[in-house]
Design a protein around this motif. Sequence first.
Motif, short mmCIF file in Angstrom:
data_model
loop_
_atom_site.label_atom_id
_atom_site.label_comp_id
_atom_site.label_asym_id
_atom_site.label_seq_id
_atom_site.Cartn_x
_atom_site.Cartn_y
_atom_site.Cartn_z
N ASP A 100 0.82 -1.21 0.00
CA ASP A 100 0.00 0.00 0.00
C ASP A 100 0.85 1.26 0.00
N TYR A 101 1.83 1.34 0.90
CA TYR A 101 2.57 2.60 0.98
C TYR A 101 3.56 2.77 -0.16
N LEU A 102 3.92 1.69 -0.86
CA LEU A 102 4.73 1.85 -2.06
C LEU A 102 3.89 2.41 -3.21
N GLN A 103 2.59 2.07 -3.22
CA GLN A 103 1.68 2.58 -4.24
C GLN A 103 1.14 3.97 -3.88
N MET A 104 1.12 4.28 -2.58
CA MET A 104 0.57 5.56 -2.12
C MET A 104 1.56 6.29 -1.22
N PRO A 105 2.76 6.59 -1.72
CA PRO A 105 3.77 7.20 -0.85
C PRO A 105 3.38 8.59 -0.36
N VAL A 106 2.83 9.42 -1.24
CA VAL A 106 2.45 10.78 -0.82
C VAL A 106 1.31 10.72 0.19
N GLU A 107 0.31 9.87 -0.09
CA GLU A 107 -0.81 9.74 0.83
C GLU A 107 -0.35 9.24 2.20
N THR A 146 20.48 -7.97 17.07
CA THR A 146 20.19 -7.87 18.49
C THR A 146 18.83 -7.18 18.66
N PRO A 147 18.06 -7.51 19.70
CA PRO A 147 16.76 -6.86 19.90
C PRO A 147 16.89 -5.35 20.04
N TYR A 148 15.93 -4.62 19.43
CA TYR A 148 15.91 -3.16 19.52
C TYR A 148 15.35 -2.72 20.86
N PRO A 149 16.07 -1.94 21.65
CA PRO A 149 15.45 -1.26 22.79
C PRO A 149 14.85 0.05 22.29
N GLU A 150 13.95 0.62 23.06
CA GLU A 150 13.31 1.87 22.64
C GLU A 150 14.32 3.01 22.52
N GLU A 151 15.46 2.90 23.17
CA GLU A 151 16.45 3.98 23.12
C GLU A 151 17.23 4.00 21.80
N TYR A 152 17.11 2.94 21.01
CA TYR A 152 17.85 2.87 19.75
C TYR A 152 17.24 3.86 18.75
N TRP A 153 18.09 4.66 18.10
CA TRP A 153 17.59 5.72 17.21
C TRP A 153 17.28 5.23 15.81
N GLY A 154 17.84 4.13 15.40
CA GLY A 154 17.51 3.59 14.09
C GLY A 154 18.51 3.92 13.00
N TYR A 155 18.38 3.17 11.91
CA TYR A 155 19.24 3.33 10.74
C TYR A 155 18.32 3.33 9.53
N VAL A 156 17.88 4.53 9.13
CA VAL A 156 16.81 4.67 8.13
C VAL A 156 17.29 5.47 6.93
N ASN A 157 16.96 4.99 5.74
CA ASN A 157 17.23 5.73 4.52
C ASN A 157 16.10 6.73 4.30
N PRO A 158 16.35 8.03 4.40
CA PRO A 158 15.26 9.01 4.32
C PRO A 158 14.71 9.22 2.92
N VAL A 159 15.39 8.67 1.89
CA VAL A 159 14.89 8.85 0.51
C VAL A 159 14.72 7.50 -0.19
N GLY A 160 14.75 6.40 0.55
CA GLY A 160 14.59 5.08 -0.05
C GLY A 160 13.14 4.78 -0.40
N SER A 161 12.92 3.62 -0.99
CA SER A 161 11.58 3.25 -1.46
C SER A 161 10.58 3.11 -0.31
N ARG A 162 11.07 2.77 0.89
CA ARG A 162 10.19 2.58 2.04
C ARG A 162 10.11 3.82 2.94
N SER A 163 10.76 4.91 2.50
CA SER A 163 10.89 6.07 3.38
C SER A 163 9.56 6.76 3.66
N ALA A 164 8.60 6.64 2.75
CA ALA A 164 7.31 7.29 2.99
C ALA A 164 6.70 6.80 4.31
N PHE A 165 6.85 5.50 4.57
CA PHE A 165 6.29 4.94 5.80
C PHE A 165 7.22 5.16 6.99
#
Length: 341
Positions: A100-107, A146-165
């Motif tokens: 869904d979010y790959l088909q509706m990234p702006v939405e 390793t399991p993510y604790p809530e304190e982990y900030w993440g490693y995210v591609n801000p312009v990748g195909s999944r970035s809309a979500f």
Amino acid sequence: MSRPIFERKNILVTGGAGFIGSHLCDELVKQHKVICLDNFSTGREENINHLLQNPNFEFVKHDLSDPIDLDHEPGLKPFQVEFQGVQEIYHFASPTSPKDYLQMPVETLVANAQATRNALEMAKKYQASFLLASSDAIYGEPMERTPYPEEYWGYVNPVGSRSAFSEGKRFAESLTVHYREKYALKAKIARLFNTYGPRLRVDDGRMVPEMINAALRNETITVYGKADDTTTLCYISDIVEGLLRLMKSSELGPVNLGSPDQHRLEDVVKYIQELTGSTSGSRFTEHTKSTVIQGVPNIALAKERLGWFPVVALSEGLRRTIDYFKGAKNIDISASISKDQ
């Protein structure tokens, strides 16, 4: 939080006709008055049909990217929102399936930005407790297993195909936190990990529906990943219980809700083949842009603060999900009957 004038609280569930939202409505309506808001972009009417005749449930079709005045919504007159207000808001209004979010990234971005703002504005207006349904997507691709604790900030591609979500959810979390601080709101964040169960769409594009669909048709089960790759799967009733406990608690979050148990993809396939009686084979292939290696939740905070942990075993959860899919109108299971049977 505003106090209800009448015996039952008024509770708003945005995205309430979706997979998780509709199951949440089922539980809430047992004790409260539930306003279910959805625009059916990914939610389905059939998920809430059984609730439409319940006097404590009201559906409002609306795209929350635009503001809404619940005080003067015609269908909500019996709820007397103008006088009673709204006591709790669960915010689920966003596409969540990769398909869904790959088909509706702006939405998807607009839903997590403008719709979240409009939901928070309603929380501010009514001084309602607010719960944002965020996602493990905010953690991005796992650098380690390793399991993510809530304190982990993440490693995210801000312009990748999944970035809309993923970026949409990160923004929604930031907006929630700053509304909480600026307006003294009781605004909470739940980070939901991989969830499965009845009411997942057959064409959802996620792993469990795809596997079950293929098994019921006796077709080859295609798995994106290696046989010994692992996944975590949390049954829907466990997630709903976690959400209810978080809303009732003094904890604000973010709080991880998901299963910490890791299952090899090959074993998940075998479970589904056995439970469906399917003779379909399987093949493992490369990840697509809509599939990623999944992280594992650290749920120590949920255990300590909420007394919550998953209780439904994978075998039982898959059995219930398969039973639902067998009854789905758009599944032809005739092909699942083996010629040898």
